[in-house]
Enzyme design. Structure first.
Site, PDB file in Angstrom:
ATOM      1  N   GLU A  69       0.857  -1.191   0.000  1.00 15.84           N
ATOM      2  CA  GLU A  69       0.000   0.000   0.000  1.00 15.84           C
ATOM      3  C   GLU A  69       0.887   1.233   0.000  1.00 15.84           C
ATOM      4  O   GLU A  69       1.735   1.407   0.883  1.00 15.84           O
ATOM      5  CB  GLU A  69      -0.959   0.029   1.195  1.00 15.84           C
ATOM      6  CG  GLU A  69      -1.896   1.230   1.120  1.00 15.84           C
ATOM      7  CD  GLU A  69      -3.087   1.171   2.061  1.00 15.84           C
ATOM      8  OE1 GLU A  69      -3.655   2.241   2.360  1.00 15.84           O
ATOM      9  OE2 GLU A  69      -3.459   0.055   2.489  1.00 15.84           O
ATOM     10  N   ASP A 121       9.804   7.493   1.671  1.00 18.84           N
ATOM     11  CA  ASP A 121       9.441   7.626   0.261  1.00 18.84           C
ATOM     12  C   ASP A 121       9.394   6.243  -0.393  1.00 18.84           C
ATOM     13  O   ASP A 121      10.339   5.455  -0.273  1.00 18.84           O
ATOM     14  CB  ASP A 121      10.482   8.504  -0.436  1.00 18.84           C
ATOM     15  CG  ASP A 121      10.048   8.979  -1.809  1.00 18.84           C
ATOM     16  OD1 ASP A 121       9.562   8.131  -2.598  1.00 18.84           O
ATOM     17  OD2 ASP A 121      10.213  10.170  -2.104  1.00 18.84           O
ATOM     18  N   ASP A 143      -2.363  12.270  -2.754  1.00 16.16           N
ATOM     19  CA  ASP A 143      -2.368  13.735  -2.823  1.00 16.16           C
ATOM     20  C   ASP A 143      -2.710  14.152  -4.249  1.00 16.16           C
ATOM     21  O   ASP A 143      -2.009  13.774  -5.190  1.00 16.16           O
ATOM     22  CB  ASP A 143      -0.995  14.269  -2.422  1.00 16.16           C
ATOM     23  CG  ASP A 143      -1.020  15.766  -2.117  1.00 16.16           C
ATOM     24  OD1 ASP A 143      -1.757  16.492  -2.815  1.00 16.16           O
ATOM     25  OD2 ASP A 143      -0.310  16.190  -1.203  1.00 16.16           O
ATOM     26  N   LYS A 147      -3.214  21.873  -8.755  1.00 18.91           N
ATOM     27  CA  LYS A 147      -2.747  22.873  -9.709  1.00 18.91           C
ATOM     28  C   LYS A 147      -2.009  22.188 -10.864  1.00 18.91           C
ATOM     29  O   LYS A 147      -1.203  21.291 -10.647  1.00 18.91           O
ATOM     30  CB  LYS A 147      -1.827  23.877  -9.019  1.00 18.91           C
ATOM     31  CG  LYS A 147      -2.534  24.714  -7.962  1.00 18.91           C
ATOM     32  CD  LYS A 147      -1.582  25.705  -7.307  1.00 18.91           C
ATOM     33  CE  LYS A 147      -2.302  26.525  -6.251  1.00 18.91           C
ATOM     34  NZ  LYS A 147      -1.383  27.481  -5.577  1.00 18.91           N
ATOM     35  N   ASP A 179     -11.119  10.724  -5.548  1.00 18.88           N
ATOM     36  CA  ASP A 179     -12.360  11.490  -5.713  1.00 18.88           C
ATOM     37  C   ASP A 179     -12.135  12.715  -6.597  1.00 18.88           C
ATOM     38  O   ASP A 179     -13.009  13.569  -6.695  1.00 18.88           O
ATOM     39  CB  ASP A 179     -12.888  11.935  -4.349  1.00 18.88           C
ATOM     40  CG  ASP A 179     -11.868  12.782  -3.592  1.00 18.88           C
ATOM     41  OD1 ASP A 179     -10.751  12.283  -3.362  1.00 18.88           O
ATOM     42  OD2 ASP A 179     -12.173  13.937  -3.240  1.00 18.88           O
ATOM     43  N   THR A 216     -11.982   4.865   4.179  1.00 17.40           N
ATOM     44  CA  THR A 216     -11.047   5.587   5.030  1.00 17.40           C
ATOM     45  C   THR A 216     -11.619   6.942   5.436  1.00 17.40           C
ATOM     46  O   THR A 216     -12.613   7.420   4.895  1.00 17.40           O
ATOM     47  CB  THR A 216      -9.720   5.816   4.298  1.00 17.40           C
ATOM     48  OG1 THR A 216      -9.942   6.738   3.214  1.00 17.40           O
ATOM     49  CG2 THR A 216      -9.165   4.506   3.752  1.00 17.40           C
ATOM     50  N   TYR A 218     -10.332   9.712   4.733  1.00 13.41           N
ATOM     51  CA  TYR A 218     -10.231  10.602   3.574  1.00 13.41           C
ATOM     52  C   TYR A 218     -11.451  10.442   2.676  1.00 13.41           C
ATOM     53  O   TYR A 218     -11.985  11.421   2.156  1.00 13.41           O
ATOM     54  CB  TYR A 218      -8.947  10.304   2.803  1.00 13.41           C
ATOM     55  CG  TYR A 218      -7.690  10.602   3.591  1.00 13.41           C
ATOM     56  CD1 TYR A 218      -7.282  11.913   3.821  1.00 13.41           C
ATOM     57  CD2 TYR A 218      -6.920   9.582   4.110  1.00 13.41           C
ATOM     58  CE1 TYR A 218      -6.135  12.198   4.549  1.00 13.41           C
ATOM     59  CE2 TYR A 218      -5.767   9.850   4.856  1.00 13.41           C
ATOM     60  CZ  TYR A 218      -5.390  11.156   5.066  1.00 13.41           C
ATOM     61  OH  TYR A 218      -4.261  11.426   5.803  1.00 13.41           O
TER      62      TYR A 218
END
Length: 238
Positions: A69, A121, A143, A147, A179, A216, A218
């Site tokens: 994950e 990372d 994330d 932009k 989403d 979740t 989020y």
């Protein structure tokens, strides 16, 4: 607590986003101090493994299939998958140390033993994962970098997808949940180019979550704010 890049041969890599947020609770500090080292694959650390020798994934999980994950947030989905699928081992990767601390608390409470945690990372983990060593991967509410000038920072770019494709075995499943409509667009453009097939045949295949899905925090926030989740399933080409 995080993978070091102090070794002279370590690559310099941008990390975009927070590594630590608000102050940790005393209990969370204890989780990091007492539990993290035993759950971390040490071969990811440049100071421990400067020659970047391959991680022995089979030994890590005693021969069980290995899942990954990428960016587990607070760890709800990761612990749910570990509890639901006790016959696999799962590596969770997350550079945000507050999320790592939250996960460690959930691991204690759930008592799962088939999880390993890389607090850094994912590209450093890709360095040491052998070819075709992972059987399933998850990218859940990454994330969005909304932009346009920041779209190169998204995970669904060749710099991330090519090493992911390398470590996934042929036929492995890659699940993406988001989403953000433009993230869906970029995912559907870039992931197939990296060697994957999108498995959707009808609208319900991307509108309905997977059978073993765990919603979740989020996702709950997205739903409260009126955004529509998409559940994209890809298969690594053989």
């Amino acid at each position: 607590m995080t993978t070091s890049n102090k070794h002279p041969d370590a690559p310099w890599r941008n990390f975009y986003g927070r590594i630590k947020g608000k102050s940790l609770k005393a209990s969370q500090e204890a989780y990091l101090d007492e539990d993290l080292a035993a759950l971390s694959p040490g071969a990811v650390d440049w100071d421990v493994n400067p020659d970047r020798l391959p991680l022995d994934v089979a030994a890590l999980f005693e021969g069980r299939p290995a899942w990954l994950e990428i960016g587990f947030g607070g760890g709800e989905h990761l612990v749910h998958q570990a509890s639901t699928h006790g016959d696999v081992g799962i590596i969770g990767c997350e550079p945000y140390i507050n999320g790592v601390a939250m996960l460690l608390g959930k691991i204690r409470r759930a008592g799962v033993t088939n999880l390993r945690v890389h607090p850094g990372d994912v590209r450093n983990l890709f360095d040491v994962l052998p070819d075709a060593s992972i059987d399933r991967a998850f990218l859940l509410y990454p994330d969005p970098w909304p932009k346009k000038r920041h779209h190169r920072r998204r995970f669904v770019t060749p710099d991330h997808l090519q090493p992911l494709a390398r470590v996934l075995r042929p036929g492995a499943i890659f699940r993406v949940a988001t989403d953000i409509p433009d993230y869906v667009r970029q995912t559907l453009v870039e992931v197939p180019k990296a060697g994957f097939e999108w498995l959707a045949e009808q609208p319900s295949d991307w509108r309905q979550p997977w059978d073993d899905w765990y919603s979740t925090r989020y996702e709950q926030k997205a739903l409260r704010e009126g955004r529509v989740p998409h559940y994209l399933t890809f298969r690594r080409n053989g």
